[in-house]
Design an enzyme around this catalytic site. Structure first.
Site, mmCIF file in Angstrom:
data_model
loop_
_atom_site.group_PDB
_atom_site.id
_atom_site.type_symbol
_atom_site.label_atom_id
_atom_site.label_comp_id
_atom_site.label_asym_id
_atom_site.label_seq_id
_atom_site.Cartn_x
_atom_site.Cartn_y
_atom_site.Cartn_z
ATOM 1 C CG ASN A 10 -1.822 1.146 1.519
ATOM 2 O OD1 ASN A 10 -1.895 1.938 0.523
ATOM 3 N ND2 ASN A 10 -2.394 1.462 2.578
ATOM 4 C CE LYS A 12 0.158 3.298 4.842
ATOM 5 N NZ LYS A 12 -0.305 3.593 6.234
ATOM 6 C CG HIS A 96 -6.187 1.437 4.905
ATOM 7 N ND1 HIS A 96 -5.607 2.245 5.683
ATOM 8 C CD2 HIS A 96 -5.075 0.569 4.913
ATOM 9 C CE1 HIS A 96 -4.344 2.033 6.197
ATOM 10 N NE2 HIS A 96 -3.792 0.990 5.586
ATOM 11 C CD GLU A 98 -3.476 5.223 6.849
ATOM 12 O OE1 GLU A 98 -3.249 4.994 5.539
ATOM 13 O OE2 GLU A 98 -2.291 4.732 7.443
ATOM 14 C CD GLU A 168 -3.761 -2.980 7.391
ATOM 15 O OE1 GLU A 168 -2.584 -3.129 7.024
ATOM 16 O OE2 GLU A 168 -4.640 -2.072 6.982
ATOM 17 N N GLY A 174 1.927 2.059 10.635
ATOM 18 C CA GLY A 174 2.718 3.266 10.529
ATOM 19 C C GLY A 174 3.412 3.754 11.846
ATOM 20 C CB SER A 214 4.962 -1.594 11.771
ATOM 21 O OG SER A 214 4.473 -0.534 12.106
HETATM 22 C C1 PEP Z 1 -0.942 -0.083 5.789
HETATM 23 O O1 PEP Z 1 -1.051 0.825 5.477
HETATM 24 O O2 PEP Z 1 -1.732 -0.883 5.509
HETATM 25 C C2 PEP Z 1 0.044 -0.409 6.794
HETATM 26 C C3 PEP Z 1 0.184 -1.792 7.498
HETATM 27 O O3 PEP Z 1 1.276 0.291 7.111
HETATM 28 P P1 PEP Z 1 2.446 -0.111 7.729
HETATM 29 O O4 PEP Z 1 3.098 -1.225 6.962
HETATM 30 O O5 PEP Z 1 3.366 1.119 7.178
HETATM 31 O O6 PEP Z 1 2.469 0.088 9.144
#
Ligand code: PEP
Length: 250
Positions: A10, A12, A96, A98, A168, A174, A214
């Site tokens: 992703n 982003k 997601h 976000e 997640e 992040g 992460s």
């Molecule tokens: C994500 O954007 O779905 C995500 C898991 O980001 P990160 O790996 O940066 O935590």
């Protein structure tokens, strides 16, 4: 039944067009002929078609980070499922964290988006997961169950063959904080049980559940070695082709 791992990158709201194309080429060079797992890149909307063209002929797939629940109309700034499909995408992220926390996507909106993805012939990657306060107050299972029920509870099982779930934990996205393999496995096993309750055991056994939060080259093997973890949704580390490749190889 063996589930084929699925790894998503992703991107982003990062990169310019030139950087996005360079990253797509770098990923293609490392993973273009990958077998035994599915690799999907999720660039920002303006780069979807250029990235689709850049990876054409390889085993890489491309998806969008979001979609609108209507197919067309007066929805300034929004992008519809059929548009995403028409530029060669195969997948789309739905719900997601976000989108939920920054843009206000409610469970009901996520459910409508999921249906729109299916109607457009896209593979939905349904993202679910708890906030830090919810984990601290032992609400993780309840939150995941609610988000699953709202998104897929009312959809006939036969329409959900290709669905991918991404667990997640929001506190791990992040932040550099990762769920331990045991913490993640515990929730994945719960989600699989919930999928069985909603749509039957065969469906639950066949459905891929990714972990996201992460994930890096250094922690991927421990997470992906868990029996109910069928891949990863990767944010930050997917912007570095070599690290992303390490995760896929794990
Ligand atoms: C994500 O954007 O779905 C995500 C898991 O980001 P990160 O790996 O940066 O935590």
């Amino acid at each position: 039944m063996a589930r084929v791992p699925v790894i998503g990158g992703n991107w982003k709201m990062h990169l310019g067009l030139g950087e996005a194309l360079q990253l797509a080429s770098d990923v293609r060079n490392r993973l273009g002929s990958v077998r035994g797992s599915e690799v999907v890149l999720f660039p920002p909307f303006p780069f979807l078609k250029p990235v689709v063209d850049r990876v054409e002929g390889s085993n890489l797939r491309v998806g969008a980070q979001d979609l609108h629940f209507e197919t067309s109309g007066a929805f300034t700034g929004a992008v519809a499922g059929p548009m995403i499909k028409s530029v060669g995408c195969t997948h789309v992220l739905v719900g997601h964290s976000e989108r939920r926390t920054v843009f206000g996507d409610t469970d009901a909106i996520v459910g409508r988006k999921l249906l729109a993805a299916l109607d457009a012939g896209l593979v939905p990657v349904l993202c679910i997961g708890e906030l830090l306060e919810e984990r601290k107050s032992n609400e993780t299972f309840r939150v995941c169950a609610r988000q699953l029920q709202a998104a897929i509870g009312a959809i006939p099982t036969g329409r959900l063959d290709d669905l991918v779930i991404a667990y997640e934990p929001v506190w791990a996205i992040g932040t550099g904080l990762t769920a331990t393999p045991e913490q993640a496995q515990e929730v994945h096993a719960y989600i699989r049980q919930k999928l069985a309750d909603l749509h039957g055991k065969a469906f639950a056994e066949a459905t891929r559940i990714q972990y996201g939060g992460s994930v890096k080259g250094s922690n991927a093997a421990g997470l992906l070695g868990q029996p109910d973890i069928d891949g990863a949704l990767v944010g930050g580390a997917s912007l570095k082709a070599e690290e992303f490749a390490q995760i896929v190889k794990a």
